[in-house]
Design an enzyme around this catalytic site. Structure first.
Site, PDB file in Angstrom:
ATOM      1  CG  ASP A  10     -40.563  14.964  79.655  1.00  0.00           C
ATOM      2  OD1 ASP A  10     -39.454  14.866  80.220  1.00  0.00           O
ATOM      3  OD2 ASP A  10     -41.262  15.996  79.705  1.00  0.00           O
ATOM      4  CG  ASP A 105     -35.515  15.098  81.851  1.00  0.00           C
ATOM      5  OD1 ASP A 105     -35.024  15.809  80.960  1.00  0.00           O
ATOM      6  OD2 ASP A 105     -36.305  15.538  82.711  1.00  0.00           O
ATOM      7  CD  GLU A 106     -38.177  17.176  76.782  1.00  0.00           C
ATOM      8  OE1 GLU A 106     -39.153  17.607  76.144  1.00  0.00           O
ATOM      9  OE2 GLU A 106     -37.505  17.877  77.575  1.00  0.00           O
TER      10      GLU A 106
END
EC number: 2.7.7.7
Length: 356
Positions: A10, A105-106
């Site tokens: 993350d 983003d993860e």
């Protein structure tokens, strides 16, 4: 028993960190990325300096400004974020063949069969974080465990810019000690209901018979009961074509105030619009879902003549959809927004241009 090896990565305050990286004058400043604080804009991301003032994603931007008048508000640059996300996912591909992107983003990585670093998922996570920092100038947090539930909890534990590992022998005790609100799928309203029953930590679920939990939690009871024992069988799934994108939320207090309903819809609209941007899609249909206080659920949908590509497109359709409901006269306890008829953005733009 052979345990899986799952890594959850993350990025730390991704949108805001990109802005601070690209503009050195923003470093150390409270940066808020999202909608305008002058209207019904919603926070998409907040730098850690802004988070120190209690600012979080999905909050009204106007509230964030009142909380921190000196905050710097920026509009999202999704093209920029997507380009950096592709770079980061390229790093993931050097370590795993089974990758499940959750957002820009993860992601989850299943490295069970990898021989990198002699099969050490912890060393792989360290190497991934190091490469992200060296190649993008950004930081990431990582969680390592034997399933997705625990890997996600672990990455949250490591934030910001950290690594946390939950080995199989520690998993059940670790998850049992967590606040019930940390479990995926337990929103504020569900958490409040469970806490009224005396279920404040995840382990408290084990004091209840599954049949009794089912009365209060419905179909989620089995999943949460498994989670309380550190069990999560969900596989890491590579991205598949999406048929719809949606978000909904049950609120702790019912409302019939239309102004408040619009405010509660704003973060849901931002959430689905952000996912649409992430997947580089447009939608043909917008659906509004309401659940009244008596648990009656209804949906209303519209298919506008042009493509739905951003939050403003969705917002423009909401008043007409609400007008087809009894919102304002009957109290509402749940709101949801979903998009369907999804098509790749470029293909839709080409088609739309040809028709006009």
């Amino acid at each position: 028993m052979t345990w899986r090896k799952i890594i959850h990565i993350d990025m730390d305050a991704f949108y805001a960190s990109v802005e601070q990286r690209d503009d050195p004058s923003l470093r150390g400043q409270p940066v808020v990325v999202g909608g305008s604080p002058e209207g019904r804009g919603v926070v998409a991301a907040a730098s850690y300096e802004a988070r120190a003032f209690g600012i979080r994603s999905a909050q009204p931007a106007a509230w964030a400004r009142r909380r921190c008048p000196e905050a710097i508000f920026l509009r999202p640059r999704f093209d920029r974020y997507r380009a950096i996300s592709r770079q980061i996912h390229g790093i993931f591909a050097d370590f795993a063949t089974t990758i499940e992107p959750l957002s820009l983003d993860e992601a989850y990585l299943d490295v069970t069969g990898s021989q990198r670093f002699r099969g050490s998922a912890t060393h792989m996570a360290q190497a991934i974080r190091r490469r992200i920092r060296e190649e993008t100038g950004l930081t990431a947090s990582a969680g390592v465990s034997y399933n997705k539930l625990l890997a996600k909890l672990a990455s949250d534990e490591g934030k910001p810019d950290g690594l946390y590992v939950v080995p199989p022998e520690d998993g059940p005790a670790y998850v049992a000690a967590q606040p019930i609100r940390r479990l995926h799928g337990v929103g504020p309203a569900t958490a409040a209901r469970l806490e009224r029953l005396g279920i404040r930590q995840v382990g408290d679920l084990l004091d209840w018979e599954l049949a009794d939990l089912h009365v209060f939690l419905g179909n989620r009871a089995g999943t949460l009961h498994d989670a309380a024992r550190g069990i999560d069988h969900r596989p890491v799934r590579p991205r598949r074509s999406r048929k719809s994108i949606g978000a909904e939320r049950t609120f702790g207090d019912d409302t019939r105030d239309l102004g408040e309903i619009h405010q509660r819809l704003a973060p849901l609209i931002t959430k689905v619009a952000t996912r649409l941007e992430h997947h580089e899609l447009v939608a043909r249909t917008v659906t509004l879902k309401l659940r009244y206080a008596d648990f009656e659920s209804i949906t209303r949908r519209v298919s506008p003549p042009g493509p739905v590509a951003q939050a403003a497109d969705i917002e423009a359709l909401i008043p007409a959809l609400l007008a087809e409901t009894e919102a304002g006269s009957r109290p509402v306890r749940l709101l949801g927004v979903s998009l369907s008829g999804l098509q790749p953005k470029q293909r839709e733009q080409d088609l739309f241009s040809a028709l006009t």
